[in-house]
Design an enzyme around this catalytic site. Structure first.
Site, PDB file in Angstrom:
ATOM      1  N   LYS A  13       0.833  -1.214   0.000  1.00 45.77           N
ATOM      2  CA  LYS A  13       0.000   0.000   0.000  1.00 45.77           C
ATOM      3  C   LYS A  13       0.868   1.265   0.000  1.00 45.77           C
ATOM      4  O   LYS A  13       0.597   2.195  -0.743  1.00 45.77           O
ATOM      5  CB  LYS A  13      -0.930   0.016   1.229  1.00 45.77           C
ATOM      6  CG  LYS A  13      -1.875  -1.179   1.326  1.00 45.77           C
ATOM      7  CD  LYS A  13      -2.872  -1.035   2.465  1.00 45.77           C
ATOM      8  CE  LYS A  13      -2.251  -0.991   3.849  1.00 45.77           C
ATOM      9  NZ  LYS A  13      -1.549  -2.219   4.258  1.00 45.77           N
ATOM     10  N   ARG A 127      11.957  -5.566   4.701  1.00 40.95           N
ATOM     11  CA  ARG A 127      11.644  -4.172   4.407  1.00 40.95           C
ATOM     12  C   ARG A 127      12.554  -3.204   5.174  1.00 40.95           C
ATOM     13  O   ARG A 127      12.845  -3.410   6.345  1.00 40.95           O
ATOM     14  CB  ARG A 127      10.191  -3.960   4.833  1.00 40.95           C
ATOM     15  CG  ARG A 127       9.517  -2.805   4.219  1.00 40.95           C
ATOM     16  CD  ARG A 127       8.023  -3.011   4.238  1.00 40.95           C
ATOM     17  NE  ARG A 127       7.417  -2.781   5.531  1.00 40.95           N
ATOM     18  CZ  ARG A 127       6.122  -2.546   5.688  1.00 40.95           C
ATOM     19  NH1 ARG A 127       5.322  -2.521   4.641  1.00 40.95           N
ATOM     20  NH2 ARG A 127       5.619  -2.364   6.875  1.00 40.95           N
TER      21      ARG A 127
HETATM   22  P1  AMP Z   1       1.151   0.259   9.342  1.00 43.65           P
HETATM   23  O1  AMP Z   1       2.274   1.242   9.160  1.00 43.65           O
HETATM   24  O2  AMP Z   1      -0.087   0.629   8.585  1.00 43.65           O
HETATM   25  O3  AMP Z   1       1.584  -1.172   9.114  1.00 43.65           O
HETATM   26  O4  AMP Z   1       0.735   0.356  10.891  1.00 43.65           O
HETATM   27  C1  AMP Z   1       1.661   0.060  11.915  1.00 43.65           C
HETATM   28  C2  AMP Z   1       0.928  -0.066  13.232  1.00 43.65           C
HETATM   29  O5  AMP Z   1       0.291   1.180  13.580  1.00 43.65           O
HETATM   30  C3  AMP Z   1      -0.196  -1.078  13.261  1.00 43.65           C
HETATM   31  O6  AMP Z   1       0.273  -2.401  13.487  1.00 43.65           O
HETATM   32  C4  AMP Z   1      -1.046  -0.555  14.424  1.00 43.65           C
HETATM   33  O7  AMP Z   1      -0.446  -0.842  15.672  1.00 43.65           O
HETATM   34  C5  AMP Z   1      -0.968   0.948  14.197  1.00 43.65           C
HETATM   35  N1  AMP Z   1      -2.029   1.426  13.278  1.00 43.65           N
HETATM   36  C6  AMP Z   1      -1.862   1.977  12.039  1.00 43.65           C
HETATM   37  N2  AMP Z   1      -3.035   2.328  11.498  1.00 43.65           N
HETATM   38  C7  AMP Z   1      -3.981   1.980  12.409  1.00 43.65           C
HETATM   39  C8  AMP Z   1      -5.399   2.068  12.430  1.00 43.65           C
HETATM   40  N3  AMP Z   1      -6.091   2.569  11.397  1.00 43.65           N
HETATM   41  N4  AMP Z   1      -6.045   1.618  13.537  1.00 43.65           N
HETATM   42  C9  AMP Z   1      -5.382   1.107  14.592  1.00 43.65           C
HETATM   43  N5  AMP Z   1      -4.033   0.988  14.631  1.00 43.65           N
HETATM   44  C10 AMP Z   1      -3.337   1.418  13.559  1.00 43.65           C
END
Ligand code: AMP
Length: 218
Positions: A13, A127
């Site tokens: 993404k 990554r």
């Molecule tokens: P990402 O960078 O999208 O993989 O997100 C990393 C971490 O941030 C996730 O594993 C969650 O702990 C937190 N996180 C990111 N987006 C959300 C969301 N929309 N709702 C809840 N936690 C989130």
């Protein structure tokens, strides 16, 4: 125009959001990046966020929505954004619908980047990103052109996220499957959902993504 890139961690993404920004001028908004930035402030809230993120669990809706709402009200979001990693729960999806309706900019498309869980741990484990400009890479799938030098800014400093490891990844995948995947039905019902092959090459995924968005916006 606002769109959601939907898919599990490691689906690509962030990479596609960056490419779409170049082509369409939409701003990528990653709630993961916003939450990590807040977690880097080492007050009580920051430490709480850091602990949740490193366990791979979802941050409570109230905190996530608060941080997103604040960001979305900034001027650079006015032309439209690409949501990367938001919404992740039914409540977040409903609040996002309300927020966008209040701003008179209903969501235009939700693009599901479909991938198999079994390749994700491998993708995530390799990554890394440039510490200076944030450009993302992968040890095997997308290395820097010159070893140890960022293609975009020339920096030789790189970082790896603490939650990009196989154990935390399993928790993140479980969170996706239990709390986030059910949103596919929500967006299917609203007629916004487009599914593309997230396992194709980066260029092919971008092509399918552009096509999916064109279908919604032409
Ligand atoms: P990402 O960078 O999208 O993989 O997100 C990393 C971490 O941030 C996730 O594993 C969650 O702990 C937190 N996180 C990111 N987006 C959300 C969301 N929309 N709702 C809840 N936690 C989130």
């Amino acid at each position: 125009m606002d769109i959601i890139l939907f898919g599990p961690p490691g689906a690509g993404k962030g990479t596609q959001a960056g490419l779409l920004q170049q082509r369409l001028g939409l701003l990528p908004i990653s709630t993961g990046a916003l939450l990590r930035a807040r977690a880097a402030i080492s007050d009580e809230l920051g430490q709480e966020l850091e602990a949740i993120i490193s366990r791979g669990e979802l941050v409570p809706d109230g905190m996530t929505v608060g941080i997103l709402r604040e960001r979305l009200n900034e001027d650079d979001c006015a032309r439209g954004v690409i949501f990367d990693g938001f919404p992740r729960t039914q409540q977040q999806a409903e609040i996002l619908d309300e927020m966008l309706a209040d701003m008179d900019r209903p969501l235009r498309a939700v693009v599901h980047m479909q991938v198999n869980d079994d390749i994700l741990i491998d993708r995530i484990s390799g990554r890394f990103s440039c510490a200076q400009c944030g450009q993302t890479y992968h040890d095997r799938l997308m290395p820097t052109k010159v070893a140890g030098v960022c293609d975009s800014c020339g920096s030789d400093k790189f970082t790896r996220r603490s939650d990009d490891n196989p154990d935390t990844m399993r928790v993140r995948l479980a969170a996706f499957n239990q709390q986030t995947r059910p949103l596919l039905a929500y967006y299917e019902n609203s007629g916004l959902l487009k599914t593309i092959d997230g396992l194709a090459s980066v260029e092919e995924v971008t092509r399918q993504l552009m096509q999916a968005i064109d279908v919604k916006t032409c």
